[in-house]
Write a protein that holds these residues in place. Structure first.
Motif, PDB file in Angstrom:
ATOM      1  N   LEU A   1       0.745  -1.277  -0.065  1.00  0.00           N
ATOM      2  CA  LEU A   1       0.049  -0.009   0.063  1.00  0.00           C
ATOM      3  C   LEU A   1       0.667   1.351   0.086  1.00  0.00           C
ATOM      4  O   LEU A   1       0.499   2.434  -0.540  1.00  0.00           O
ATOM      5  N   ASP A   2       2.202   1.258   0.829  1.00  0.00           N
ATOM      6  CA  ASP A   2       2.895   2.472   0.537  1.00  0.00           C
ATOM      7  C   ASP A   2       3.308   2.945  -0.805  1.00  0.00           C
ATOM      8  O   ASP A   2       3.202   3.888  -1.352  1.00  0.00           O
ATOM      9  N   ASP A   3       3.618   1.699  -1.621  1.00  0.00           N
ATOM     10  CA  ASP A   3       3.930   1.985  -3.150  1.00  0.00           C
ATOM     11  C   ASP A   3       2.827   2.670  -3.682  1.00  0.00           C
ATOM     12  O   ASP A   3       2.863   3.328  -4.493  1.00  0.00           O
ATOM     13  N   LYS A   4       1.806   2.014  -3.408  1.00  0.00           N
ATOM     14  CA  LYS A   4       0.631   2.516  -4.139  1.00  0.00           C
ATOM     15  C   LYS A   4       0.261   4.186  -3.831  1.00  0.00           C
ATOM     16  O   LYS A   4      -0.054   4.975  -4.566  1.00  0.00           O
ATOM     17  N   ARG A   5       0.382   4.406  -2.456  1.00  0.00           N
ATOM     18  CA  ARG A   5       0.260   5.731  -2.052  1.00  0.00           C
ATOM     19  C   ARG A   5       1.541   6.619  -2.714  1.00  0.00           C
ATOM     20  O   ARG A   5       1.186   7.758  -3.192  1.00  0.00           O
ATOM     21  N   LYS A   6       2.606   6.252  -2.726  1.00  0.00           N
ATOM     22  CA  LYS A   6       3.710   7.027  -3.596  1.00  0.00           C
ATOM     23  C   LYS A   6       3.434   7.188  -4.826  1.00  0.00           C
ATOM     24  O   LYS A   6       3.549   8.133  -5.389  1.00  0.00           O
ATOM     25  N   TRP A   7       2.970   6.073  -5.759  1.00  0.00           N
ATOM     26  CA  TRP A   7       2.370   6.040  -7.050  1.00  0.00           C
ATOM     27  C   TRP A   7       1.426   7.278  -7.192  1.00  0.00           C
ATOM     28  O   TRP A   7       1.396   8.022  -8.126  1.00  0.00           O
ATOM     29  N   ARG A   8       0.233   7.205  -6.620  1.00  0.00           N
ATOM     30  CA  ARG A   8      -0.598   8.226  -6.380  1.00  0.00           C
ATOM     31  C   ARG A   8      -0.109   9.813  -6.225  1.00  0.00           C
ATOM     32  O   ARG A   8      -0.529  10.611  -7.048  1.00  0.00           O
ATOM     33  N   ALA A   9       0.635   9.722  -5.234  1.00  0.00           N
ATOM     34  CA  ALA A   9       1.520  11.321  -5.244  1.00  0.00           C
ATOM     35  C   ALA A   9       2.297  11.458  -6.368  1.00  0.00           C
ATOM     36  O   ALA A   9       2.195  12.753  -6.553  1.00  0.00           O
ATOM     37  N   TYR A  10       3.005  10.725  -6.902  1.00  0.00           N
ATOM     38  CA  TYR A  10       3.701  11.181  -8.335  1.00  0.00           C
ATOM     39  C   TYR A  10       2.719  11.497  -9.282  1.00  0.00           C
ATOM     40  O   TYR A  10       2.835  12.406  -9.958  1.00  0.00           O
ATOM     41  N   ARG A  11       1.590  10.655  -9.364  1.00  0.00           N
ATOM     42  CA  ARG A  11       0.514  10.951 -10.420  1.00  0.00           C
ATOM     43  C   ARG A  11       0.057  12.646  -9.954  1.00  0.00           C
ATOM     44  O   ARG A  11      -0.165  13.215 -11.059  1.00  0.00           O
ATOM     45  N   ALA A  12      -0.202  12.815  -8.764  1.00  0.00           N
ATOM     46  CA  ALA A  12      -0.660  14.089  -8.680  1.00  0.00           C
ATOM     47  C   ALA A  12       0.208  15.228  -8.677  1.00  0.00           C
ATOM     48  O   ALA A  12      -0.257  16.503  -9.168  1.00  0.00           O
ATOM     49  N   ARG A  13       1.642  14.997  -8.522  1.00  0.00           N
ATOM     50  CA  ARG A  13       2.629  15.864  -8.856  1.00  0.00           C
ATOM     51  C   ARG A  13       2.617  16.107 -10.234  1.00  0.00           C
ATOM     52  O   ARG A  13       2.655  17.486 -10.891  1.00  0.00           O
ATOM     53  N   VAL A  14       2.663  15.300 -10.974  1.00  0.00           N
ATOM     54  CA  VAL A  14       2.602  15.253 -12.665  1.00  0.00           C
ATOM     55  C   VAL A  14       1.468  16.190 -13.140  1.00  0.00           C
ATOM     56  O   VAL A  14       1.582  16.995 -13.728  1.00  0.00           O
ATOM     57  N   LYS A  15       0.292  15.921 -12.477  1.00  0.00           N
ATOM     58  CA  LYS A  15      -1.166  16.689 -12.611  1.00  0.00           C
ATOM     59  C   LYS A  15      -0.616  18.308 -12.654  1.00  0.00           C
ATOM     60  O   LYS A  15      -1.390  19.130 -13.313  1.00  0.00           O
ATOM     61  N   GLN A  16       0.039  18.643 -11.771  1.00  0.00           N
ATOM     62  CA  GLN A  16       0.366  19.703 -11.469  1.00  0.00           C
ATOM     63  C   GLN A  16       1.513  20.683 -12.329  1.00  0.00           C
ATOM     64  O   GLN A  16       1.693  21.995 -12.388  1.00  0.00           O
ATOM     65  N   LEU A  17       1.973  19.709 -13.186  1.00  0.00           N
ATOM     66  CA  LEU A  17       2.866  20.399 -14.066  1.00  0.00           C
ATOM     67  C   LEU A  17       2.166  21.139 -15.437  1.00  0.00           C
ATOM     68  O   LEU A  17       1.180  20.761 -15.600  1.00  0.00           O
ATOM     69  N   PRO A  18       2.975  22.303 -15.696  1.00  0.00           N
ATOM     70  CA  PRO A  18       2.339  22.792 -17.003  1.00  0.00           C
ATOM     71  C   PRO A  18       2.280  21.735 -18.007  1.00  0.00           C
ATOM     72  O   PRO A  18       2.950  20.777 -18.158  1.00  0.00           O
TER      73      PRO A  18
END
Length: 127
Positions: free
Chosen positions: A12-29
């Motif tokens: 589950l920790d890996d899944k949380r980190k993956w979701r955090a990565y995806r959220a970071r990418v969404k914030q990019l221009p």
């Protein structure tokens, strides 16, 4: 003892980190988001490892690079160069040998299968 839910769903920790990565990418221009999508696709198809923790670390590093580049106003071409595949191969080289590789596993499986085939051939020939 592992959490029973993790036994079914994976780490589950890996899944949380993956979701955090995806959220970071969404914030990019927008351009950087599109670049991240392409780079991510490349990693998923040609990446050197297939274990969760290494992949998560790899994508975190990629997000860091893209975030810094966007913040500095660096054009995407200057980040990835003229050959994006070459850029990604260089990026991926830093992770080779740090985790489990499906390619290495398949190479070992092929070598083992050929060894068994040779043993069978030798047995049939009476050697």
């Amino acid at each position: 003892m592992r959490n029973p839910i993790e036994l079914l769903l994976g780490n589950l920790d890996d899944k949380r980190k993956w979701r955090a990565y995806r959220a970071r990418v969404k914030q990019l221009p927008a351009g950087y988001r599109e670049a991240a999508k392409g780079l991510e696709h490349y990693v998923m198809n040609f990446g050197p490892v297939d274990d969760g923790p290494t992949l998560v670390r790899m994508f975190d590093d990629l997000a860091d690079l893209l975030e810094r580049s966007a913040a500095d106003g660096l054009p995407i071409r200057e980040v990835v160069g003229d050959d994006p595949a070459d850029f990604m191969e260089t990026f991926l080289d830093t992770y080779r040998g740090t985790g489990k590789s499906w390619v290495e596993k398949e190479r070992r499986r092929l070598a083992s299968t050929i060894d068994k085939a040779i043993q069978e051939q030798d047995r049939e020939a009476g050697r």
